[in-house]
Scaffold this motif. Sequence first.
Motif, PDB file in Angstrom:
ATOM      1  N   GLY A   2       0.790  -1.213   0.000  1.00 50.53           N
ATOM      2  CA  GLY A   2       0.000   0.000   0.000  1.00 50.53           C
ATOM      3  C   GLY A   2       0.827   1.270   0.000  1.00 50.53           C
ATOM      4  O   GLY A   2       0.286   2.349   0.127  1.00 50.53           O
ATOM      5  N   TRP A   3       2.159   1.194  -0.096  1.00 50.35           N
ATOM      6  CA  TRP A   3       2.957   2.406  -0.172  1.00 50.35           C
ATOM      7  C   TRP A   3       4.190   2.178  -1.036  1.00 50.35           C
ATOM      8  O   TRP A   3       4.585   1.074  -1.323  1.00 50.35           O
ATOM      9  CB  TRP A   3       3.352   2.901   1.220  1.00 50.35           C
ATOM     10  N   THR A   4       4.826   3.271  -1.414  1.00 52.30           N
ATOM     11  CA  THR A   4       5.986   3.170  -2.280  1.00 52.30           C
ATOM     12  C   THR A   4       7.196   2.711  -1.498  1.00 52.30           C
ATOM     13  O   THR A   4       7.301   2.944  -0.300  1.00 52.30           O
ATOM     14  CB  THR A   4       6.281   4.537  -2.931  1.00 52.30           C
ATOM     15  N   ALA A   5       8.117   2.060  -2.214  1.00 47.96           N
ATOM     16  CA  ALA A   5       9.283   1.492  -1.550  1.00 47.96           C
ATOM     17  C   ALA A   5      10.451   2.478  -1.479  1.00 47.96           C
ATOM     18  O   ALA A   5      11.421   2.237  -0.781  1.00 47.96           O
ATOM     19  CB  ALA A   5       9.730   0.239  -2.305  1.00 47.96           C
ATOM     20  N   GLN A   6      10.383   3.599  -2.217  1.00 49.60           N
ATOM     21  CA  GLN A   6      11.501   4.521  -2.263  1.00 49.60           C
ATOM     22  C   GLN A   6      11.723   5.195  -0.910  1.00 49.60           C
ATOM     23  O   GLN A   6      10.820   5.287  -0.092  1.00 49.60           O
ATOM     24  CB  GLN A   6      11.258   5.580  -3.340  1.00 49.60           C
ATOM     25  N   ALA A   7      12.960   5.652  -0.708  1.00 47.99           N
ATOM     26  CA  ALA A   7      13.306   6.292   0.560  1.00 47.99           C
ATOM     27  C   ALA A   7      12.497   7.566   0.739  1.00 47.99           C
ATOM     28  O   ALA A   7      12.314   8.351  -0.191  1.00 47.99           O
ATOM     29  CB  ALA A   7      14.792   6.613   0.573  1.00 47.99           C
ATOM     30  N   GLN A   8      12.011   7.782   1.950  1.00 43.52           N
ATOM     31  CA  GLN A   8      11.200   8.944   2.251  1.00 43.52           C
ATOM     32  C   GLN A   8      11.725   9.599   3.518  1.00 43.52           C
ATOM     33  O   GLN A   8      12.341   8.956   4.361  1.00 43.52           O
ATOM     34  CB  GLN A   8       9.736   8.523   2.472  1.00 43.52           C
ATOM     35  N   LYS A   9      11.446  10.884   3.679  1.00 45.19           N
ATOM     36  CA  LYS A   9      11.891  11.569   4.882  1.00 45.19           C
ATOM     37  C   LYS A   9      11.044  11.126   6.070  1.00 45.19           C
ATOM     38  O   LYS A   9       9.886  10.725   5.928  1.00 45.19           O
ATOM     39  CB  LYS A   9      11.789  13.078   4.696  1.00 45.19           C
ATOM     40  N   ALA A  10      11.633  11.196   7.259  1.00 46.70           N
ATOM     41  CA  ALA A  10      10.923  10.797   8.473  1.00 46.70           C
ATOM     42  C   ALA A  10       9.781  11.767   8.750  1.00 46.70           C
ATOM     43  O   ALA A  10       9.869  12.961   8.450  1.00 46.70           O
ATOM     44  CB  ALA A  10      11.894  10.769   9.652  1.00 46.70           C
ATOM     45  N   ILE A  11       8.700  11.240   9.311  1.00 44.33           N
ATOM     46  CA  ILE A  11       7.528  12.066   9.595  1.00 44.33           C
ATOM     47  C   ILE A  11       6.781  11.512  10.800  1.00 44.33           C
ATOM     48  O   ILE A  11       6.757  10.293  11.024  1.00 44.33           O
ATOM     49  CB  ILE A  11       6.591  12.113   8.357  1.00 44.33           C
ATOM     50  N   THR A  12       6.193  12.405  11.586  1.00 41.36           N
ATOM     51  CA  THR A  12       5.331  12.002  12.692  1.00 41.36           C
ATOM     52  C   THR A  12       3.884  12.230  12.286  1.00 41.36           C
ATOM     53  O   THR A  12       3.523  13.324  11.829  1.00 41.36           O
ATOM     54  CB  THR A  12       5.642  12.810  13.969  1.00 41.36           C
ATOM     55  N   VAL A  13       3.087  11.190  12.409  1.00 43.00           N
ATOM     56  CA  VAL A  13       1.696  11.224  11.964  1.00 43.00           C
ATOM     57  C   VAL A  13       0.776  10.956  13.152  1.00 43.00           C
ATOM     58  O   VAL A  13       0.993  10.013  13.928  1.00 43.00           O
ATOM     59  CB  VAL A  13       1.449  10.150  10.874  1.00 43.00           C
ATOM     60  N   GLY A  14      -0.259  11.788  13.305  1.00 44.44           N
ATOM     61  CA  GLY A  14      -1.197  11.635  14.416  1.00 44.44           C
ATOM     62  C   GLY A  14      -2.558  11.147  13.959  1.00 44.44           C
ATOM     63  O   GLY A  14      -3.083  11.604  12.939  1.00 44.44           O
ATOM     64  N   PHE A  15      -3.118  10.192  14.713  1.00 47.21           N
ATOM     65  CA  PHE A  15      -4.465   9.672  14.448  1.00 47.21           C
ATOM     66  C   PHE A  15      -5.348   9.965  15.655  1.00 47.21           C
ATOM     67  O   PHE A  15      -4.955   9.694  16.800  1.00 47.21           O
ATOM     68  CB  PHE A  15      -4.417   8.162  14.198  1.00 47.21           C
ATOM     69  N   ILE A  16      -6.527  10.504  15.405  1.00 43.05           N
ATOM     70  CA  ILE A  16      -7.455  10.860  16.481  1.00 43.05           C
ATOM     71  C   ILE A  16      -8.779  10.161  16.231  1.00 43.05           C
ATOM     72  O   ILE A  16      -9.353  10.243  15.140  1.00 43.05           O
ATOM     73  CB  ILE A  16      -7.657  12.382  16.556  1.00 43.05           C
ATOM     74  N   TYR A  17      -9.274   9.467  17.272  1.00 42.63           N
ATOM     75  CA  TYR A  17     -10.509   8.686  17.161  1.00 42.63           C
ATOM     76  C   TYR A  17     -11.559   9.221  18.136  1.00 42.63           C
ATOM     77  O   TYR A  17     -11.251   9.571  19.267  1.00 42.63           O
ATOM     78  CB  TYR A  17     -10.242   7.212  17.490  1.00 42.63           C
ATOM     79  N   VAL A  18     -12.804   9.216  17.691  1.00 46.79           N
ATOM     80  CA  VAL A  18     -13.881   9.713  18.538  1.00 46.79           C
ATOM     81  C   VAL A  18     -14.303   8.698  19.592  1.00 46.79           C
ATOM     82  O   VAL A  18     -14.923   9.039  20.597  1.00 46.79           O
ATOM     83  CB  VAL A  18     -15.091  10.126  17.666  1.00 46.79           C
ATOM     84  N   GLY A  19     -13.963   7.441  19.387  1.00 43.38           N
ATOM     85  CA  GLY A  19     -14.314   6.373  20.332  1.00 43.38           C
ATOM     86  C   GLY A  19     -13.118   5.494  20.608  1.00 43.38           C
ATOM     87  O   GLY A  19     -11.987   5.812  20.234  1.00 43.38           O
ATOM     88  N   PRO A  20     -13.330   4.339  21.239  1.00 45.70           N
ATOM     89  CA  PRO A  20     -12.235   3.420  21.530  1.00 45.70           C
ATOM     90  C   PRO A  20     -11.735   2.719  20.271  1.00 45.70           C
ATOM     91  O   PRO A  20     -12.495   2.493  19.330  1.00 45.70           O
ATOM     92  CB  PRO A  20     -12.858   2.421  22.512  1.00 45.70           C
ATOM     93  N   ARG A  21     -10.460   2.360  20.267  1.00 42.25           N
ATOM     94  CA  ARG A  21      -9.862   1.725  19.104  1.00 42.25           C
ATOM     95  C   ARG A  21     -10.313   0.280  18.915  1.00 42.25           C
ATOM     96  O   ARG A  21     -10.066  -0.310  17.864  1.00 42.25           O
ATOM     97  CB  ARG A  21      -8.332   1.767  19.224  1.00 42.25           C
ATOM     98  N   ASP A  22     -10.961  -0.281  19.912  1.00 41.73           N
ATOM     99  CA  ASP A  22     -11.405  -1.680  19.823  1.00 41.73           C
ATOM    100  C   ASP A  22     -12.922  -1.782  19.842  1.00 41.73           C
ATOM    101  O   ASP A  22     -13.500  -2.633  20.508  1.00 41.73           O
ATOM    102  CB  ASP A  22     -10.804  -2.507  20.967  1.00 41.73           C
TER     103      ASP A  22
END
Length: 368
Positions: free
Chosen positions: A24-44
């Motif tokens: 689901g993503w490219t294999a080429q080298a990419q710069k480091a990144i911090t990604v945030g996910f926010i959920y309205v309810g519990p993850r389970d």
Amino acid sequence: MSLHRWNRRDWIKNAGALAAAGTGWTAQAQKAITVGFIYVGPRDDYGYNQAHAEAAALIKKRAGVKVIEEENVPETNAVQKAMQGMVAQDGAALLFPTSFGYFDPHILTLAPKNAAVRYAHCGGLWNEAKHPKNVGSFFGYIDEAQYLNGVIAAHQTKSRKLGFVAAKPIPQVLRNINAFTMGARSVDPSITTTVIFTGDWSMPVKEAEATNSLADQGVDVFTMHVDGPKVVVETAAKRGKFVCGYHASQAKLAPQAYLTGAEWNWLTAYAQIIDAAQSGKPHPNFVRGGLKDGFVKSSAYGAMVSEGARKNAEGVRAKMMAGSFDIFSGEIKDNTGKVVVAKGTVLKQTDLVLEGMNYLVEGVVGKV
């Protein structure tokens, strides 16, 4: 409403490759990144939030990506605090605020103040004329999987009465109710779907009450559009009814009742948006896809689903995958008898009129 057409065309061109890539993503080298996910309810929650969290868990395996998450964040100023905290304290450069109510006013309030941060919202509709370029929306045509749910439900029902427990009558929800009903009525035009709106995304008590009320009215197959389908699935199963799931698979909650389900595959959208951020490409402002693009999928069929039902559903799926099947085409009437899609009209999934759907089709018992 004007949309960023280049981004849409660029995504359509590359979506197939992303889906086919397996990772689901490219294999080429990419710069480091911090990604945030926010959920309205519990993850389970066996539903909406779990579907996002499962994809985020796969994103964590990607080199150069640090994932931070926060769950149970309401659609209030609390989400603004959560987003700002991820930016200021964790250095997040890309945020996925996943709940519908996070978009306006919360994302739209913060985005202009954080021009270097990208915001990718699930379900919102980005408007080029008035929304910041660092904001975008992504969603999937899960109504295709709900149409297939309807086909299976039609083969299973004996009462010819289906039930739909829904949160709010927003366009995405109405689209699912309509597609499910149209799928069922393509098998048997006498089938009806009765919908009950609970009023919010997570209302366990009301969801149980709605399910029991529909069962009392003779409904014998259910589906839903609420954040956590667990209550509807378990309540229907206890009443001896069948269920078509939503968001994620709920099969293990009620294996004797679970026919199939409409599921998300958010990894496809996440990968495209993260790839753009890491490589410095423009933020994809409008990202959409269906079954053939790998954005949505169906749960495995339960043992009780007949061979005839499977064959019927798979025949429709094949047409959807080939791009030769349009759910909203031909003359379509709403449940008051008004023609809402004229005879001879074909509405493609990318047609913006579907993004603003505000009616229930013929065969649905209920009001918007």
